[in-house]
Design a protein around this motif. Structure first.
Motif, PDB file in Angstrom:
ATOM      1  N   ASN A  97     -51.968 -11.188  -0.563  1.00  0.00           N
ATOM      2  CA  ASN A  97     -53.251 -11.887  -0.522  1.00  0.00           C
ATOM      3  C   ASN A  97     -53.216 -12.836   0.683  1.00  0.00           C
ATOM      4  OD1 ASN A  97     -51.872 -14.225  -1.340  1.00  0.00           O
ATOM      5  ND2 ASN A  97     -52.461 -14.014  -3.489  1.00  0.00           N
ATOM      6  N   GLU A  98     -53.982 -13.914   0.642  1.00  0.00           N
ATOM      7  CA  GLU A  98     -54.049 -14.773   1.825  1.00  0.00           C
ATOM      8  C   GLU A  98     -52.722 -15.473   2.139  1.00  0.00           C
ATOM      9  OE1 GLU A  98     -57.573 -17.235   1.553  1.00  0.00           O
ATOM     10  OE2 GLU A  98     -58.876 -15.477   1.597  1.00  0.00           O
ATOM     11  N   ASN A  99     -51.806 -15.491   1.194  1.00  0.00           N
ATOM     12  CA  ASN A  99     -50.451 -15.982   1.475  1.00  0.00           C
ATOM     13  C   ASN A  99     -49.665 -14.815   2.086  1.00  0.00           C
ATOM     14  OD1 ASN A  99     -50.488 -18.763   0.219  1.00  0.00           O
ATOM     15  ND2 ASN A  99     -51.234 -17.520  -1.489  1.00  0.00           N
ATOM     16  N   LYS A 100     -49.976 -14.498   3.346  1.00  0.00           N
ATOM     17  CA  LYS A 100     -49.547 -13.214   3.892  1.00  0.00           C
ATOM     18  C   LYS A 100     -48.249 -13.303   4.689  1.00  0.00           C
ATOM     19  CE  LYS A 100     -52.674 -13.498   7.899  1.00  0.00           C
ATOM     20  NZ  LYS A 100     -51.641 -13.732   8.897  1.00  0.00           N
ATOM     21  N   THR A 108     -55.159 -18.681  -4.672  1.00  0.00           N
ATOM     22  CA  THR A 108     -56.125 -17.578  -4.626  1.00  0.00           C
ATOM     23  C   THR A 108     -56.476 -17.111  -6.038  1.00  0.00           C
ATOM     24  OG1 THR A 108     -54.553 -15.761  -4.704  1.00  0.00           O
ATOM     25  CG2 THR A 108     -54.917 -16.768  -2.538  1.00  0.00           C
ATOM     26  N   TYR A 127     -52.909  -6.991   4.168  1.00  0.00           N
ATOM     27  CA  TYR A 127     -53.346  -8.086   3.304  1.00  0.00           C
ATOM     28  C   TYR A 127     -54.860  -8.045   3.126  1.00  0.00           C
ATOM     29  CZ  TYR A 127     -55.077 -10.765   7.312  1.00  0.00           C
ATOM     30  OH  TYR A 127     -55.775 -11.173   8.406  1.00  0.00           O
ATOM     31  N   THR A 152     -58.253 -10.656   2.147  1.00  0.00           N
ATOM     32  CA  THR A 152     -58.762 -12.005   1.911  1.00  0.00           C
ATOM     33  C   THR A 152     -59.414 -12.053   0.536  1.00  0.00           C
ATOM     34  OG1 THR A 152     -60.933 -11.482   2.784  1.00  0.00           O
ATOM     35  CG2 THR A 152     -59.281 -12.269   4.375  1.00  0.00           C
ATOM     36  N   GLU A 153     -59.767 -13.274   0.106  1.00  0.00           N
ATOM     37  CA  GLU A 153     -60.444 -13.427  -1.180  1.00  0.00           C
ATOM     38  C   GLU A 153     -61.732 -12.605  -1.217  1.00  0.00           C
ATOM     39  OE1 GLU A 153     -58.179 -14.540  -3.278  1.00  0.00           O
ATOM     40  OE2 GLU A 153     -59.502 -16.047  -4.149  1.00  0.00           O
TER      41      GLU A 153
END
Ligand code: PLP
Length: 496
Positions: free
Chosen positions: A293-296, A316, A374, A376-377
């Motif tokens: 996810n955004e913690n890529k 997220t 990855y 994004t939200e």
């Protein structure tokens, strides 16, 4: 001859599988790895006719060689029973142009059940085999799903206690309710004012604290882990990849020897590492697609060879992947270094001191089966909407990250090779995110259980027992602490 295990930070000292499971983490802070990855010793074609339990046995016996056939079969039989709401245990479901491997049919409706329903049996068997008389204290850090799955597995298991630390403001409402309503006198659930990495680092520090270890040992306790740093978590996770291959054979999607690709929504890197082990056992897997996810941090690592956790931690809608220090990557690093424990230890030291390390080009070449992506939200929510509109199938947020990454970045190049997407949680567990992704205006105003009832209408599958159980359950755990108070919290629970 037993397959032996050693620490990723010291190849010299070997232990058996049952000792590795009992210890959880090596004394030097490293993770236990098998001295080699054993091969499957059955013809691939025979997988088509095997049940989940039979597959589990042929995979696990290769790794857990100091368990007798009877012990292992007994653990498997007790773990994979009607705690799962389907006899298939891990059904493979086609939707759109991919196969979703549903790993959420266990007691707590996330994939952690696949390993945590067997770990307590593997652990208590290991204690018996090794004449361990102290009480085993399972210390667990959770990003949301491990906690409940471990609590549910270990609650009221004689000879064990379990302590779970979760980020107080970093889990979904259903995840939190599931944990704080846990029954069982041997259970303890604590919220910490920090994120998952704080919880995980804190647990690792407790393991490494020799003084604490000795003090508790005198009181009759020893620590072990239910996190995927425990090899007893990883081995049962290999099983479902092998099983899914059998399903593709059985359904005539593949003939024996043809490859499948695997796509995994990744946090601590345990699930996808199990797929890597499956591939190295001889299972025909092409690509291992690691979706973040955004913690890529992992995406960046596979792109550049630089692991760098110095970045903002993002909360997220896929909280079980909100992780910047993916513990199990250490096992891959060790493997890719040609089993060079000193090199691995040095990289891990750099990680703890400066938050980053760089691997060599040779090591990157050893990891070429992996590809990162990855979502994004916004892309994750779009994917939930797209799959629902096109096929009526409802993904949870974590699975949606993987699904989006696959369809957007990889599907074109994968040709006719089928993609098995690890479906890691039931949408019921993340009902708010899932329902507002489908229709923000209609569902944005409802309360959590209202949303669950609406989800049931859309999905047309019964509300899982795990959800009904918490609807009216009383809260039994209320402790919230600062992140530097973990040691005293452990002592309070064990010694008072
Ligand atoms: C734990 C979890 C993940 C991440 O798995 P790792 O093995 O930590 O990479 C993904 N999705 C869900 C729902 C999870 O519970």
């Amino acid at each position: 001859m037993n397959l032996m295990y050693n620490s990723t930070r010291n190849a010299g000292k070997q232990v058996t599988a049952s000792q590795a499971i009992l210890k959880g983490l090596a004394e030097d802070g490293g993770l236990f790895v098998p001295e080699r990855i054993p091969a499957l010793d059955i013809p691939l074609a025979s997988l088509a006719g095997m049940s989940y339990q039979e597959t589990a046995y042929v995979v696990m016996k290769q790794f857990l060689t100091d368990y007798s056939e009877e012990e292992l079969k007994d653990c498997i039989r007790r773990a994979y029973d009607d705690k799962f709401d389907t006899e298939e245990i891990a059904p493979l479901r086609e939707a759109g142009s991919a196969y979703y491997l549903e790993l959420f049919h266990g007691a707590t409706i996330a994939f952690k059940d696949m390993a945590l329903s067997i770990l307590p049996y593997l652990m208590t068997t290991a204690a018996r085999k090794n004449h361990e008389t102290r009480e085993i204290v399972i210390l667990t850090a959770t990003s949301g799903d491990t906690g409940k799955a471990a609590l549910s597995g270990f609650a009221d298991v004689p000879g064990t206690r379990i302590i779970v630390f979760y980020p107080k403001h970093g889990v979904s409402p259903v995840q939190e309710k599931q944990m704080v309503t846990q029954k069982g006198a041997n259970t303890c659930v604590i919220g910490i004012l920090g994120n998952f990495d704080d919880a995980q680092s804190g647990v690792k520090r407790l393991f490494a604290d020799q003084k604490l270890g000795e003090e508790l040992s005198e009181q009759g306790f020893c620590f072990s882990s239910a996190n995927s740093i425990n090899i007893g978590r990883l081995v049962p996770q290999i099983v479902y990849y092998v099983y899914s291959y059998g399903r593709l054979l059985k359904d005539g999607i593949l003939t024996s020897g043809e490859p499948m690709n695997v796509v995994v929504p990744t946090g601590n890197f345990g699930n996808i590492l199990a797929a890597f082990y499956a591939k190295n056992m001889g299972l025909p897997i092409g690509k291992l697609i690691c979706a973040s996810n955004e913690n890529k941090v992992l995406f960046d690592f596979f792109e550049t060879g630089v692991y760098d956790r110095n970045r903002e931690f993002v909360l997220t809608s896929s909280p079980s992947m909100d992780i910047l220090i993916s513990s199990n990557l250490e096992r891959l690093i060790y493997h890719a270094s040609g089993r060079d424990a000193a090199m691995n230890a040095s990289l891990m030291r750099q990680l703890s001191e400066s938050g980053r390390y760089t691997v060599t080009d040779e090591m990157r070449a050893q990891m070429c089966d992996f590809a990162g992506g990855y979502a994004t939200e916004e892309q994750t929510f779009e994917e939930i909407r797209r799959v629902f509109n096109e096929s009526g199938y409802i993904l949870d947020t974590h699975t949606a990250v993987a699904s989006r990454v696959y369809h957007e970045q990889f599907a074109k190049d994968c040709g006719s090779v089928p993609a098995v997407i690890a479906s890691t949680a039931s949408p019921y567990k993340f009902a708010r995110s899932v329902m507002t992704a489908i229709d923000q205006e209609k569902y944005g105003v409802m309360d959590d259980f209202g949303l669950i009832d609406e989800l049931q209408k859309l999905a047309g599958v019964p509300i899982p027992r795990a959800i009904e159980e918490i609807r009216n359950a009383p809260v039994l755990h209320r402790t919230v602490i600062e992140k530097n108070e973990m040691e005293s919290a452990v002592k309070r629970f064990l010694l008072s």
